[in-house]
Design a protein around this motif. Structure first.
Motif, PDB file in Angstrom:
ATOM      1  N   SER A   1       0.835  -1.197   0.000  1.00 25.37           N
ATOM      2  CA  SER A   1       0.000   0.000   0.000  1.00 25.37           C
ATOM      3  C   SER A   1       0.868   1.243   0.000  1.00 25.37           C
ATOM      4  CB  SER A   1      -0.911   0.018   1.229  1.00 25.37           C
ATOM      5  OG  SER A   1      -1.597   1.248   1.336  1.00 25.37           O
ATOM      6  N   SER A   2       0.452   2.226  -0.781  1.00 23.54           N
ATOM      7  CA  SER A   2       1.036   3.558  -0.676  1.00 23.54           C
ATOM      8  C   SER A   2       0.206   4.334   0.329  1.00 23.54           C
ATOM      9  CB  SER A   2       1.028   4.272  -2.036  1.00 23.54           C
ATOM     10  OG  SER A   2       1.475   5.609  -1.874  1.00 23.54           O
ATOM     11  N   ASP A   3       0.691   4.421   1.545  1.00 19.43           N
ATOM     12  CA  ASP A   3      -0.033   5.107   2.613  1.00 19.43           C
ATOM     13  C   ASP A   3       0.058   6.620   2.496  1.00 19.43           C
ATOM     14  OD1 ASP A   3      -0.480   2.531   3.514  1.00 19.43           O
ATOM     15  OD2 ASP A   3       1.287   2.547   4.804  1.00 19.43           O
ATOM     16  N   THR A   4       0.857   7.080   1.564  1.00 21.27           N
ATOM     17  CA  THR A   4       0.893   8.494   1.194  1.00 21.27           C
ATOM     18  C   THR A   4      -0.509   8.980   0.848  1.00 21.27           C
ATOM     19  OG1 THR A   4       3.090   8.135   0.262  1.00 21.27           O
ATOM     20  CG2 THR A   4       1.919  10.122  -0.436  1.00 21.27           C
ATOM     21  N   LYS A   5      -1.322   8.083   0.317  1.00 17.78           N
ATOM     22  CA  LYS A   5      -2.651   8.429  -0.181  1.00 17.78           C
ATOM     23  C   LYS A   5      -3.656   8.509   0.979  1.00 17.78           C
ATOM     24  CE  LYS A   5      -0.925   7.603  -4.449  1.00 17.78           C
ATOM     25  NZ  LYS A   5       0.421   7.049  -4.206  1.00 17.78           N
ATOM     26  N   ALA A   6      -4.695   7.707   0.962  1.00 17.68           N
ATOM     27  CA  ALA A   6      -5.792   7.876   1.913  1.00 17.68           C
ATOM     28  C   ALA A   6      -5.402   7.577   3.355  1.00 17.68           C
ATOM     29  CB  ALA A   6      -6.967   6.993   1.508  1.00 17.68           C
ATOM     30  N   ILE A   7      -4.479   6.662   3.564  1.00 14.55           N
ATOM     31  CA  ILE A   7      -4.174   6.268   4.944  1.00 14.55           C
ATOM     32  C   ILE A   7      -3.558   7.424   5.726  1.00 14.55           C
ATOM     33  CG2 ILE A   7      -2.559   4.849   6.291  1.00 14.55           C
ATOM     34  CD1 ILE A   7      -3.419   2.475   4.631  1.00 14.55           C
ATOM     35  N   ALA A   8      -2.523   8.060   5.202  1.00 17.80           N
ATOM     36  CA  ALA A   8      -1.989   9.262   5.854  1.00 17.80           C
ATOM     37  C   ALA A   8      -2.949  10.426   5.638  1.00 17.80           C
ATOM     38  CB  ALA A   8      -0.600   9.589   5.329  1.00 17.80           C
ATOM     39  N   GLY A   9      -3.396  10.592   4.392  1.00 17.69           N
ATOM     40  CA  GLY A   9      -4.580  11.383   4.114  1.00 17.69           C
ATOM     41  C   GLY A   9      -4.461  12.880   4.021  1.00 17.69           C
ATOM     42  N   HIS A  10      -3.319  13.476   4.367  1.00 23.09           N
ATOM     43  CA  HIS A  10      -3.240  14.933   4.407  1.00 23.09           C
ATOM     44  C   HIS A  10      -2.239  15.510   3.408  1.00 23.09           C
ATOM     45  CE1 HIS A  10      -5.310  13.970   8.125  1.00 23.09           C
ATOM     46  NE2 HIS A  10      -5.677  15.218   8.217  1.00 23.09           N
ATOM     47  N   SER A  11      -1.736  14.669   2.510  1.00 21.33           N
ATOM     48  CA  SER A  11      -0.847  15.113   1.434  1.00 21.33           C
ATOM     49  C   SER A  11       0.408  15.805   1.957  1.00 21.33           C
ATOM     50  CB  SER A  11      -1.605  16.060   0.473  1.00 21.33           C
ATOM     51  OG  SER A  11      -2.800  15.468   0.011  1.00 21.33           O
ATOM     52  N   ASP A  12       0.862  15.366   3.140  1.00 19.69           N
ATOM     53  CA  ASP A  12       2.025  16.032   3.716  1.00 19.69           C
ATOM     54  C   ASP A  12       3.154  15.071   4.080  1.00 19.69           C
ATOM     55  OD1 ASP A  12       0.834  14.763   5.865  1.00 19.69           O
ATOM     56  OD2 ASP A  12       0.482  16.582   7.032  1.00 19.69           O
ATOM     57  N   THR A  13       3.035  13.804   3.672  1.00 21.66           N
ATOM     58  CA  THR A  13       4.106  12.856   3.975  1.00 21.66           C
ATOM     59  C   THR A  13       4.064  11.689   3.005  1.00 21.66           C
ATOM     60  OG1 THR A  13       5.158  11.613   5.770  1.00 21.66           O
ATOM     61  CG2 THR A  13       2.780  11.417   5.594  1.00 21.66           C
ATOM     62  N   LEU A  14       5.193  11.022   2.866  1.00 29.52           N
ATOM     63  CA  LEU A  14       5.298   9.791   2.084  1.00 29.52           C
ATOM     64  C   LEU A  14       5.443   8.614   3.040  1.00 29.52           C
ATOM     65  CD1 LEU A  14       7.876  10.936  -0.625  1.00 29.52           C
ATOM     66  CD2 LEU A  14       5.416  10.698  -0.941  1.00 29.52           C
ATOM     67  N   PHE A  15       4.733   7.516   2.721  1.00 30.24           N
ATOM     68  CA  PHE A  15       4.831   6.319   3.549  1.00 30.24           C
ATOM     69  C   PHE A  15       4.255   5.158   2.755  1.00 30.24           C
ATOM     70  CE2 PHE A  15       4.336   3.545   7.251  1.00 30.24           C
ATOM     71  CZ  PHE A  15       5.351   3.981   8.108  1.00 30.24           C
TER      72      PHE A  15
END
Length: 351
Positions: free
Chosen positions: A192-206
């Motif tokens: 999963s690219s958690d950069t997207k909905a999981i982190a959700g705030h467009s301010d980090t890569l994970f």
């Protein structure tokens, strides 16, 4: 929402709380260190920052509760994809990938892993159902496909892959573990690219890899240590913070997407609407590039940016990246704006 889903969400929300003692901070501390105090023998959990970090572990624990599986965190979705590929493939082996899936996965296979002897074959997601899986050592699944949103049956395909001895890996970035459960459907591994909905705030890569296979888990974890692909503590903190509101954000995003559907389907400028029945991404086809770009740029509620899954509604014309879609195809990622205001803004963009 099922009781099982509620249990997993509760476990995710409280994963950090289980080991707290009186006076400990409720928010996970950002432990920014490369070194640990290490006299004598290295017989303690924390030895060196390239291998392990407490903030990263906190984020992994929350993700693990959500996946109901062990998780290894990575500094981006592509780092997680790379780990999954290099730990399941070796020279001379073959992998099946979707030709309409995330294009960087195919680029990695064709431009890097091909030089190491890995053979990749790409077919459309809609053809997975009838594909002969016997030639492949790894079967890579992405459903809904990105960006076209085609679907395939994860359970049926993973069962056939297992029968032939292949490892099945599902990229579940688009729906997250709350809307789709690939491991429960038989997948050996999830990325999963958690950069997207999981982190959700467009301010980090994970990114993360999840698997219930002990050997695969250890191989992925070992790869992260040897390759140095550990996330930074700030990225882990931000991703963990995003996880705490994932259920609420997804509910609003999905509700907003479904409210927009009748507006988009009825508008004469929109030639086709693609929506898989779940999720927050809608595929729109306009007559041409000019019309598509005008919709994106004229709508007061649309953030013109790549990626998806943030709190802001965003859109992009995917043909500009070389995806095999019409020039006027737009991937619309619906955000968390108030529903009525968002619908009116989209109408403005269509006018």
């Amino acid at each position: 929402m099922t009781s099982d889903a509620q249990t997993r969400i509760m476990a995710m929300l409280h994963a950090h709380m289980t080991d707290l003692e009186k006076g400990d901070p409720v928010a996970p501390p950002i432990v920014s260190t490369a070194k640990y105090w290490l006299p004598g023998e290295p017989d303690v959990p924390y030895t060196y920052g390239r291998d392990i970090n407490p903030t990263v572990e906190t984020c992994e624990a929350a993700l693990s509760a959500l996946e109901d599986a062990p998780v290894v965190g990575f500094p981006s979705g592509m780092a997680a994809i790379t780990a999954a590929l290099v730990t399941t493939l070796k020279a001379g082996e073959r992998i099946l990938v979707p030709s309409d899936g995330y294009y960087v996965t195919r680029a990695l296979l064709n431009e890097v892993l091909a030089t190491l002897g890995v053979q990749a074959e790409a077919i459309a997601t809609r053809n997975y159902q009838s594909a002969d899986l016997t030639p492949y050592d790894v079967v890579w699944i992405e459903t809904p496909s990105n960006p076209g949103l085609d679907l395939c049956d994860i359970a049926a395909i993973t069962a056939r892959a297992r029968a032939t001895g292949a490892i099945s890996i599902v990229d579940n970035t688009t729906l997250t573990p709350l809307l789709q459960r690939p491991l429960d459907l038989g997948a050996d591994m999830v990325v999963s690219s958690d950069t997207k909905a999981i982190a959700g705030h467009s301010d980090t890569l994970f990114g993360h890899v999840a698997t219930r296979d002990d050997l695969l888990f250890e191989q992925v974890k070992r790869w992260r240590k040897l390759s140095g692909s550990i996330p930074g503590p700030l990225a882990a903190f931000l991703t963990h913070r995003g996880l705490m509101t994932l259920e609420l954000r997804l509910a609003r995003m999905v509700s907003n997407a479904q409210a927009l559907l009748p507006v988009l389907e009825a508008h004469p400028k929109v030639k086709t609407v693609r929506y898989p029945g779940i999720g927050f991404i809608i595929g729109l086809t306009f007559e041409d590039t000019t019309t598509a770009d005008a919709f994106i740029e004229d709508c007061p509620a649309i953030l013109p940016a790549t990626s998806f899954g943030g709190i802001h509604t965003s859109a992009e014309r995917r043909a500009r990246w070389g995806d095999d879609v019409p020039e006027g195809f737009v991937r619309l990622s619906v955000g968390c704006e108030p529903e009525a205001a968002l619908v009116e803004a989209i109408k403005v963009g269509l006018s």
